[in-house]
Each structure stands twice: as structure tokens, then as C-alpha cells.
Design a protein around this motif. Structure first.
Motif, PDB file in Angstrom:
ATOM      1  N   ALA A 248     -25.558 -32.177  19.805  1.00 10.82           N
ATOM      2  CA  ALA A 248     -24.578 -33.199  20.273  1.00 10.82           C
ATOM      3  C   ALA A 248     -25.146 -33.776  21.425  1.00 10.82           C
ATOM      4  CB  ALA A 248     -23.423 -32.007  20.653  1.00 10.82           C
ATOM      5  N   ILE A 249     -26.270 -33.240  22.186  1.00 16.23           N
ATOM      6  CA  ILE A 249     -26.467 -33.861  23.434  1.00 16.23           C
ATOM      7  C   ILE A 249     -27.708 -34.485  23.572  1.00 16.23           C
ATOM      8  CG2 ILE A 249     -24.506 -32.367  24.699  1.00 16.23           C
ATOM      9  CD1 ILE A 249     -27.358 -31.159  25.872  1.00 16.23           C
ATOM     10  N   ALA A 250     -28.667 -34.300  22.480  1.00 13.60           N
ATOM     11  CA  ALA A 250     -29.999 -34.671  22.863  1.00 13.60           C
ATOM     12  C   ALA A 250     -30.237 -36.130  22.848  1.00 13.60           C
ATOM     13  CB  ALA A 250     -30.761 -34.008  21.553  1.00 13.60           C
ATOM     14  N   LEU A 251     -29.883 -37.040  21.825  1.00 13.64           N
ATOM     15  CA  LEU A 251     -30.163 -38.364  21.707  1.00 13.64           C
ATOM     16  C   LEU A 251     -28.964 -39.073  22.469  1.00 13.64           C
ATOM     17  CD1 LEU A 251     -31.559 -40.781  20.724  1.00 13.64           C
ATOM     18  CD2 LEU A 251     -30.023 -40.864  18.632  1.00 13.64           C
ATOM     19  N   PRO A 252     -27.787 -38.728  22.502  1.00 12.01           N
ATOM     20  CA  PRO A 252     -26.907 -39.346  23.364  1.00 12.01           C
ATOM     21  C   PRO A 252     -27.181 -39.312  24.946  1.00 12.01           C
ATOM     22  CG  PRO A 252     -25.592 -38.235  21.705  1.00 12.01           C
ATOM     23  CD  PRO A 252     -27.172 -37.837  21.494  1.00 12.01           C
ATOM     24  N   GLY A 253     -27.466 -38.045  25.339  1.00 13.58           N
ATOM     25  CA  GLY A 253     -27.623 -37.582  26.590  1.00 13.58           C
ATOM     26  C   GLY A 253     -29.013 -38.429  27.027  1.00 13.58           C
ATOM     27  N   ALA A 254     -29.956 -38.601  26.487  1.00 13.02           N
ATOM     28  CA  ALA A 254     -31.233 -39.239  26.677  1.00 13.02           C
ATOM     29  C   ALA A 254     -31.043 -40.734  26.809  1.00 13.02           C
ATOM     30  CB  ALA A 254     -32.447 -38.849  25.677  1.00 13.02           C
ATOM     31  N   LEU A 255     -30.310 -41.492  25.927  1.00 11.24           N
ATOM     32  CA  LEU A 255     -29.933 -42.721  25.984  1.00 11.24           C
ATOM     33  C   LEU A 255     -28.801 -43.063  26.862  1.00 11.24           C
ATOM     34  CD1 LEU A 255     -29.282 -43.896  21.966  1.00 11.24           C
ATOM     35  CD2 LEU A 255     -31.525 -43.760  23.594  1.00 11.24           C
ATOM     36  N   MET A 256     -28.092 -42.189  27.358  1.00  8.39           N
ATOM     37  CA  MET A 256     -27.033 -42.378  28.344  1.00  8.39           C
ATOM     38  C   MET A 256     -27.752 -42.308  29.603  1.00  8.39           C
ATOM     39  SD  MET A 256     -23.809 -42.879  29.214  1.00  8.39           S
ATOM     40  CE  MET A 256     -22.852 -42.444  27.786  1.00  8.39           C
ATOM     41  N   THR A 257     -28.794 -41.496  29.786  1.00 12.35           N
ATOM     42  CA  THR A 257     -29.492 -41.447  31.119  1.00 12.35           C
ATOM     43  C   THR A 257     -30.328 -42.809  31.407  1.00 12.35           C
ATOM     44  OG1 THR A 257     -29.538 -38.906  30.819  1.00 12.35           O
ATOM     45  CG2 THR A 257     -30.992 -40.001  32.326  1.00 12.35           C
ATOM     46  N   VAL A 258     -31.036 -43.052  30.193  1.00 14.86           N
ATOM     47  CA  VAL A 258     -31.807 -44.215  30.503  1.00 14.86           C
ATOM     48  C   VAL A 258     -30.922 -45.443  31.015  1.00 14.86           C
ATOM     49  CG1 VAL A 258     -33.460 -46.019  29.266  1.00 14.86           C
ATOM     50  CG2 VAL A 258     -33.720 -43.470  28.854  1.00 14.86           C
ATOM     51  N   PHE A 259     -29.800 -45.633  30.055  1.00 12.69           N
ATOM     52  CA  PHE A 259     -28.925 -46.676  30.544  1.00 12.69           C
ATOM     53  C   PHE A 259     -28.433 -46.761  31.648  1.00 12.69           C
ATOM     54  CE2 PHE A 259     -24.571 -48.580  30.176  1.00 12.69           C
ATOM     55  CZ  PHE A 259     -24.829 -50.055  29.577  1.00 12.69           C
TER      56      PHE A 259
ATOM     57  N   ILE B 126     -34.072 -48.917  20.442  1.00 19.00           N
ATOM     58  CA  ILE B 126     -33.680 -49.194  19.078  1.00 19.00           C
ATOM     59  C   ILE B 126     -34.720 -48.496  18.154  1.00 19.00           C
ATOM     60  CG2 ILE B 126     -33.617 -51.000  17.365  1.00 19.00           C
ATOM     61  CD1 ILE B 126     -32.408 -52.801  19.773  1.00 19.00           C
ATOM     62  N   SER B 127     -36.080 -48.629  18.510  1.00 20.93           N
ATOM     63  CA  SER B 127     -37.209 -48.111  17.929  1.00 20.93           C
ATOM     64  C   SER B 127     -37.141 -46.514  17.746  1.00 20.93           C
ATOM     65  CB  SER B 127     -38.694 -48.536  18.580  1.00 20.93           C
ATOM     66  OG  SER B 127     -38.655 -49.873  18.765  1.00 20.93           O
ATOM     67  N   VAL B 128     -36.694 -45.819  18.713  1.00 21.47           N
ATOM     68  CA  VAL B 128     -36.446 -44.296  18.701  1.00 21.47           C
ATOM     69  C   VAL B 128     -35.278 -44.153  17.461  1.00 21.47           C
ATOM     70  CG1 VAL B 128     -35.485 -42.428  19.793  1.00 21.47           C
ATOM     71  CG2 VAL B 128     -37.345 -43.981  20.757  1.00 21.47           C
ATOM     72  N   ALA B 129     -34.202 -44.787  17.381  1.00 20.31           N
ATOM     73  CA  ALA B 129     -33.163 -44.561  16.578  1.00 20.31           C
ATOM     74  C   ALA B 129     -33.774 -44.956  15.274  1.00 20.31           C
ATOM     75  CB  ALA B 129     -31.864 -45.349  16.987  1.00 20.31           C
ATOM     76  N   PHE B 130     -34.396 -46.211  14.930  1.00 20.00           N
ATOM     77  CA  PHE B 130     -34.725 -46.520  13.557  1.00 20.00           C
ATOM     78  C   PHE B 130     -35.978 -45.476  13.215  1.00 20.00           C
ATOM     79  CE2 PHE B 130     -37.834 -49.059  11.216  1.00 20.00           C
ATOM     80  CZ  PHE B 130     -37.032 -49.273  10.162  1.00 20.00           C
ATOM     81  N   GLY B 131     -36.820 -44.811  13.985  1.00 23.42           N
ATOM     82  CA  GLY B 131     -37.522 -43.918  13.433  1.00 23.42           C
ATOM     83  C   GLY B 131     -37.158 -42.466  13.210  1.00 23.42           C
ATOM     84  N   LEU B 132     -36.037 -42.279  14.040  1.00 24.02           N
ATOM     85  CA  LEU B 132     -35.316 -41.133  13.398  1.00 24.02           C
ATOM     86  C   LEU B 132     -34.603 -41.195  12.279  1.00 24.02           C
ATOM     87  CD1 LEU B 132     -33.555 -39.995  16.992  1.00 24.02           C
ATOM     88  CD2 LEU B 132     -35.367 -38.757  15.702  1.00 24.02           C
ATOM     89  N   PHE B 133     -33.940 -42.257  11.887  1.00 28.41           N
ATOM     90  CA  PHE B 133     -33.353 -42.582  10.648  1.00 28.41           C
ATOM     91  C   PHE B 133     -34.367 -42.499   9.411  1.00 28.41           C
ATOM     92  CE2 PHE B 133     -32.487 -46.002   7.460  1.00 28.41           C
ATOM     93  CZ  PHE B 133     -31.593 -45.259   6.921  1.00 28.41           C
ATOM     94  N   CYS B 134     -35.384 -43.109   9.475  1.00 33.12           N
ATOM     95  CA  CYS B 134     -36.481 -43.099   8.638  1.00 33.12           C
ATOM     96  C   CYS B 134     -36.997 -41.602   8.507  1.00 33.12           C
ATOM     97  CB  CYS B 134     -37.709 -44.067   8.991  1.00 33.12           C
ATOM     98  SG  CYS B 134     -37.057 -45.838   8.763  1.00 33.12           S
TER      99      CYS B 134
END
Length: 504
Positions: free
Chosen positions: A279-290, A474-482
Motif C-alpha cells: 500500500a505504501i511502498a511506491l506511492p510513499g516513495a513518489l510522494m516523498t520525492v514529489f 516514469i522509468s521506475v513505473a514502466f520497469g515495474l509494469f514490465c
């Protein structure tokens, strides 16, 4: 035939070849006059006043004729720009970039003119000029068709080779099992007692990454379907981005379900930790950087900084909608039965022999991620132009086709890489099947470096940091999807082939 389409900017000049000018070398000419044509519409029975429906900019190269050549340029009258005449490009009056015989400086007079034209274009169709096909779009269409044909050929070739090879392998293994003096097992059947052994390195992280990638893929598919059905207008970039975030939030149950099913298969018991991490891994990381990036943007007064109310809204979407949906998906995932596999796992792990170079890190990831990235390179250029060059992207049907091509390519690459690895008696395929496709995100980041160096003209340190930050996200999200497609397809592949052979 006159074509009316929108392009970014206008040329500052042009070059005339020697066969046109009669000179020995190319001649350079400068556009020093801009002719603005503003179109408007009057419809008294529909609305009051006048509505602007568009404007065009036509660059003109002209040697101006001054009424008084000795007067100040800023105050003298220009005979070539009369109020009753329209300035047009005429080969007889082009302005060459040529100094005097003794090197005198070239004096250039810049000018503009405005022309108002009544138009019959309705107010609702004023954006159609930006959607008109650029002559270069034919290359776009042909490139996509070419990519489809290559992927179809690759799919047919891979399927033929794999099916024929696997069929022979399965028939040979089953025939040897029927013989009383069966020979020693070889090939991928040799690791049947370890192929479904859970990964020894961080099964929690692998489960969370796979579930998050599935959530990203689900949200992208829903976004494309909504755009094709015209529920989302791609011309409104802000609304489209909002829809992507909202659909990503609503897809949280997909991440929770897939992550929990995979984590349960790994015989892990810390289901609370798995659910919270998903629940918090990717959204938390992106939110912190943003947030960190937005603080710097607000400090310098940038127009791209986001208000505190928008940040609070996104945070509430995350905590009040996405997280509960992840818990719901995780609940059903852990309640479901453990995924059944056709073979039993040995108590002691089998020794992995020395592998070929293409099956070792980092080469397996470098080789595997290239083809998925190459399948979307053409479309990626247009998407990047829409993101960073203020272009418009509206061909959602083509994007859906390219999205399917990407998925099929990831499946093929993952299956082939996993089969080669199993034939080398290496049963540790979990993380390699993930990284063999997830490395496409690394290629995407490298592509963003090339795009920055050749297409963008960013000035200052902060704009470059913003660009790199967003492209890294965007690259991290693309890599996770693939990567999620690669792991799930390899899991399906191993269950299929080992379910078709007789194993003691």
C-alpha cells in the motif's frame, strides 16, 4: 495543395541551393517579418460578441523599403508594409544574410502585421487544427505497422520453436519414464524438485513489486479504454493526469490481491507487513520525492509548483481510498487457497552449475529489456513530445495497440529467458524473470537522456532536476509494469511445462 496543421514554433530562415541562386555556395535568407492571421466567428443567434477561433503565424523574408533611408529605423515609414497590402514571400525581395564587400555590419529591420479573417469554424471545433495530421504522421503510422509486423513475426517464430522444442522434450521425458532402465534425467526436467522453490532473496520485495506493477498496468489499460470511449479527453492534459491517478487509486485491490497470492505461495506468514508494504511502498516513495521537489519549486516561485490543497487531495486519495482497497484485495488473496504446482519441492536445494554469460547478471537483464523497449520506441517519441514539447497526443487507439505489443513482447522475452535458464539447470528464475523485462525501465531512462540532449533546451539547474526526477518516476513505473508481466508469465510457463511431464 495547401495543408493547415499546427507545428511548434516557426523557422528563423532558410537555405537556397546554388542551382536556385546561381551562386557557387548556398545562400542563407532570414525571416524578418511575421504575419499574424487571427480568425474569428460572429453568430448573433448563438452568442454575443466575437469569438476567436484560431490564429496562424506566417514567417516572411523581405527587404524593406524605407521612405526615408536616412531616418531612424524605429520612426521611419516602411513602404513595403502598407496598411492596404499583404506582405508575402517573394523570391525577388528575399532578405539574404550577406554583409557588404568590406565587411560592413548587416542592418535588419524586424516587423509584423496583423490580419483579421472571419471564419466559419464553430467554437467547439477550434482545436481541430492541432489534431490535423502532420505530413510526418504517415511515418508514425507506417512505423507502428512495421512494429506490429515484426512482433507478429517474432511471436510466430518464438511460438513455433518453443512449442516444437518443448513437445520433443516432453515426449522424450515421458518415454524415458516408461522404460524400466530409464536414463539419467537431463535438461530442464532435472530441476523439477527445485523449480518452484520460493525465492531465497526477499520474497516480500518481489511480491510487492509484482503487485505494484500489476496495479500500474491495470490503471493504464483502464485509462486507454476510457480515452477510446471518449470518457477522457486527451486534449485536456490536466484532466487526463487526474484520471490516471484516480484510476491507479481504484486499482489498489489488484495490487493487494496479486501481491498476497504470490507472498502466500512463498510460505511467508507476515501478511500484515506485505499488505502495508504494497500500500505504501511506491506511492510513499513518489510522494516523498514529489514533496521535496515541490518545496524547491515553490521556493523559487515556479509556476509548476503545486498548491498545498492539491497535495492534501492526493494524500487523502492515497490514505482513504487506495490503502483500504489494497487491504481488501490482500484479504481475498490470503483467504484464497495456495497456488498449486505440479511438482513437490525438495528439502535441500540443488546446486546450480556455472551458467553461460547470457544467463548471468547483468547480461540477462540487459539482453531481456532491450526488445520490450524497442517495441515502443516510436510511440515513445510522440509521448515524450506531448509531455515536454507541448505537443498533443490523441491517437489512443494506436497507443492501445502498442501497449498490447509491449505486453506480448515481455511475455515472449520472459518465457524464452526462463526456458534457457532452466535448461542450464538453474532453478533460481524468480528475480531474473522479473529483471529480464523490468530493465526496459533502465532503457527508458537512457532514452530520456538522449531526448534531453537532442530535443530539449532547458535553461538552469532546477528545470533539469525536475525533468530527471519526473523521468526517473516514469522509468521506475514502466520497469515495474514490465517486470510484473515477466514474472507472472514465467510462473505460468513453468507450471505449464512441468505439469505436462511425468514426475516421480
Amino acid at each position: 495543395k495547401e495543408l493547415n496543421y499546427a507545428v511548434r514554433g516557426f523557422p528563423v530562415g532558410f537555405t537556397a541551393p546554388p542551382n536556385y541562386t546561381g551562386l557557387k555556395e548556398d545562400e542563407y535568407y532570414l525571416y524578418n517579418h511575421l504575419r499574424f492571421t487571427i480568425t474569428y466567428r460572429e453568430q448573433a443567434d448563438e452568442f454575443e460578441g466575437v469569438r476567436i477561433t484560431g490564429f496562424d503565424v506566417h514567417p516572411v523574408s523581405i527587404q524593406h523599403d524605407l521612405v526615408d533611408s536616412n531616418a531612424d529605423l524605429s520612426r521611419s515609414s516602411i513602404a513595403s508594409c502598407g496598411s492596404d497590402s499583404i506582405v508575402r514571400n517573394d523570391p525577388e525581395s528575399y532578405l539574404p544574410l550577406r554583409t557588404g564587400p568590406t565587411g560592413e555590419p548587416l542592418t535588419i529591420l524586424y516587423s509584423y502585421s496583423v490580419e483579421w479573417q472571419e471564419s466559419h469554424v464553430p467554437w467547439s471545433d477550434r482545436w481541430d487544427v492541432y489534431l490535423m495530421g502532420n505530413p510526418d504522421d504517415d511515418v508514425h503510422v507506417l512505423s507502428i505497422i512495421n512494429a506490429i509486423m515484426i512482433v507478429l513475426f517474432l511471436t510466430g517464430s518464438t511460438a513455433t520453436i518453443m512449442v516444437r522444442t518443448l513437445r520433443n522434450d516432453i515426449a522424450l521425458y515421458n518415454e524415458l519414464d516408461d522404460l524400466e532402465d530409464s536414463q539419467e534425467e537431463t535438461g530442464w526436467k532435472l530441476v523439477h524438485g527445485d523449480v518452484f522453490r520460493p525465492p531465497s532473496t526477499s520474497p516480500l520485495l518481489l511480491s510487492v513489486a509484482t503487485g505494484t506493477g500489476a496495479q500500474i498496468g491495470t490503471s493504464l489499460i483502464l485509462t486507454l479504454i476510457c480515452a477510446i470511449l471518449k470518457i477522457i479527453n486527451p486534449m485536456n492534459k490536466g484532466a487526463t493526469l487526474t484520471a490516471i491517478i484516480f484510476l491507479y487509486v481504484l486499482s489498489g485491490s489488484v495490487a493487494g490481491y496479486i501481491s498476497s497470492r504470490l507472498y502466500k505461495f512463498c510460505d511467508a506468514k507476515a501478511w500484515k507487513r506485505n499488505t502495508i508494504a504494497t500500500a505504501i511502498a511506491l506511492p510513499g516513495a513518489l510522494m516523498t520525492v514529489f514533496l521535496v521537489l515541490n518545496i524547491f519549486l515553490a521556493f523559487v516561485g515556479a509556476a509548476t509548483s503545486v498548491s498545498i490543497f492539491t497535495i492534501i487531495s492526493v494524500f487523502l486519495l492515497w490514505t482513504c481510498i487506495s490503502t483500504p482497497l489494497v487491504f481488501v484485495g490482500s484479504y481475498f488473496g490470503f483467504r484464497a487457497e495456495r497456488i498449486q504446482v505440479p511438482t513437490k519441492t525438495n528439502q535441500i536445494a540443488r546446486f546450480v552449475p556455472e551458467q553461460q554469460w547470457h544467463s548471468r547478471y547483468p547480461w540477462c537483464a540487459i539482453i531481456g529489456g532491450f526488445l520490450p523497449f524497442a517495441s515502443v520506441t516510436v510511440e515513445l517519441f510522440f509521448i515524450m513530445s506531448a509531455l515536454w514539447l507541448h505537443q498533443y497526443y490523441y491517437m489512443m487507439g494506436f497507443l492501445l495497440v502498442v501497449f498490447i505489443i509491449l505486453g506480448v513482447t515481455c511475455v515472449q522475452i520472459s518465457v524464452v529467458m526462463t526456458y534457457v535458464q532452466l535448461c542450464g539447470e538453474n532453478h533460481r528464475w524468480w528475480w531474473k524473470s522479473f529483471f529480464s523485462c523490468a530493465s526496459a525501465g533502465f532503457y527508458l531512462f537512457l532514452y530520456s537522456l538522449w531526448f534531453l540532449a537532442t530535443k530539449l533546451e532547458l535553461v538552469g539547474f532546477l528545470p533539469i532536476v525536475v525533468y530527471f526526477t519526473y523521468m526517473l518516476m516514469i522509468s521506475v513505473a514502466f520497469g515495474l509494469f514490465c517486470g510484473s508481466i515477466g514474472l507472472l508469465s514465467s510462473f505460468w510457463f513453468t507450471r505449464t511445462i512441468y505439469g505436462a511431464v511425468k514426475v516421480d
